[in-house]
Write an enzyme that holds these catalytic residues in place. Structure first.
Site: not given
Ligand code: CP3
Length: 358
Positions: A48, A39, A84, A35, A162
């Site tokens: 974004r 954010r 994602d 990540r 999910y």
């Molecule tokens: O730097 C990176 O790792 C970028 C790419 C990335 C994202 N999601 C961007 C993201 C990767 C590799 C993921 C994988 C992902 N997504 C996982 C596996 C990694 C982990 O954290 O265990 C999981 C479980 C998800 C599902 C998911 N997507 C969650 C739980 C969330 C969080 C919700 C939140 O808002 O905090 C997301 C959203 C997400 N994925 C964001 C980002 C940058 C934030 C959302 C946004 O910008 O609106």
């Protein structure tokens, strides 16, 4: 084909990240952050805007820039594609959104055998052409910096959680109850999701990514027996098929709370096992043996402390590896949104400056 494999070879010689994936010695310990794009970066929030994250991912110019932001700011040794784990299931029309501050939300969760019909195979060049365009853009930009790109997908169990829960869950109760009450259906679901992970990662590697990570973030909720029976066969198949198709690309396998499962994550076929902060790196090494690299494992919560505290804890992680080749420094899980980017910048400097006594 030849050109790509030559490119990979010269990249391997130069990239500390790719060398460490292969347990080869490196001058500096390579570092990237799960990540790292996201954010915690003001430039990310600015680019974004509002809207669904899935729309941002579908825009290759923007996704390219977001992926590059942390590479420029932090000087990390690898880029991870801005996408994602829910993108493939979204792309085949399962009905998923990613809600800011919540995570993936599924309108009609997976319940019965009929729902298998909603999981057709992924045709990456048609369904996720935008991802492949982003990878293509990135590979061209990152080659100038000698920084490899990490492809990724969600592992079958974590994506299934999910789809079955309908959204994030602390207990994964519905997932576990489906798994134990209808193992045949659960295994069929995992099988389909395994195919999606293979197709998605394979297409990213073909487009030029150099390594891949299979995120099984929530698999730590299972017992060893459950993991062996329900998860290991499909995860093994994912690694085996990717290895067959992309011999040069190392594979990383990561999950949270997987202390009891570490050796099984390696047994799935990973070259690198991601370790969360609950297991100290020297103990993880003992559980994993010498033939697998480790990635981790500073607690992301500690990055909210003052720099001297962060520095002490990061140094402890490094010291526990005792200079053994095959360590990629990372956090035990993703960067928290409240993290000050300046701390991550300092942390990269500390890791790169660290030297083991000869
Ligand atoms: O730097 C990176 O790792 C970028 C790419 C990335 C994202 N999601 C961007 C993201 C990767 C590799 C993921 C994988 C992902 N997504 C996982 C596996 C990694 C982990 O954290 O265990 C999981 C479980 C998800 C599902 C998911 N997507 C969650 C739980 C969330 C969080 C919700 C939140 O808002 O905090 C997301 C959203 C997400 N994925 C964001 C980002 C940058 C934030 C959302 C946004 O910008 O609106």
């Amino acid at each position: 084909m030849l050109a790509k494999s030559m490119l990979t070879k010269s990249m391997l010689a130069k990239s500390a990240f790719l060398r460490a994936c292969r347990c080869l010695p490196t001058e500096q310990v390579p570092v990237w952050f799960m990540r790292q794009a996201g954010r915690s970066l003001p430039e990310y929030r600015e680019l974004r805007g509002e809207g669904s994250m899935l729309e941002t991912i579908a825009c290759p110019e923007v996704a390219t820039e977001i992926t590059l932001q942390p590479v420029r700011r932090y000087g990390v040794d690898a880029a991870i594609l801005y996408s994602d784990i829910m993108v493939p299931v979204h792309a085949i029309g399962f009905g998923v959104d990613i809600v800011p501050g919540v995570g993936p939300v599924v309108a009609q969760p997976f319940r019965t055998a009929k729902d298998l019909q909603r999981l057709r195979p992924l045709e990456p060049t048609e369904d996720t052409s935008y991802v492949l365009q982003t990878v293509t853009n990135l590979v061209a930009e990152l080659a100038k910096l000698h920084v490899p790109l990490i492809a990724f997908a969600g592992a079958p169990f974590t994506v299934a959680s999910y789809l079955v829960e309908g959204g994030p869950s602390r207990t994964h109760a519905r997932t576990k109850s489906l798994m134990c009450s209808n193992p045949q259906l659960f295994c069929a679901l995992l099988d389909r999701l395994g195919d999606l992970a293979i197709a998605s990662i394979s297409s990213q590697l073909t487009a030029g990514a150099s390594a891949f990570q299979l995120f099984d973030s929530w698999v730590g909720t299972l017992t060893v027996d459950q993991y062996r029976r329900f998860v290991l066969p499909t995860s093994k198949r994912v690694f085996a098929e990717l290895k067959q198709q992309h011999l040069d690309a190392p594979g990383i396998h990561f999950g949270v709370g997987t202390g009891e499962l570490l050796s099984l994550l390696a047994a799935a076929g990973a070259d690198v096992v991601g370790v969360d902060w609950r297991v100290q790196l020297n103990d993880a090494r003992q559980r994993l043996g010498n033939n697998v690299a480790v990635q981790g494992n500073l607690d992301p919560a500690l990055l909210l402390a003052e720099w001297p505290v962060v520095a002490k804890q990061a140094t402890d992680v490094l010291a526990r590896n005792k200079g053994q080749p095959g360590h990629i420094f990372n956090l035990g899980h993703g960067v928290l949104p409240e993290t000050d980017p300046a701390i991550l910048e300092q942390l990269v400097g500390l890791v790169h400056g660290y030297r083991y006594a000869p």
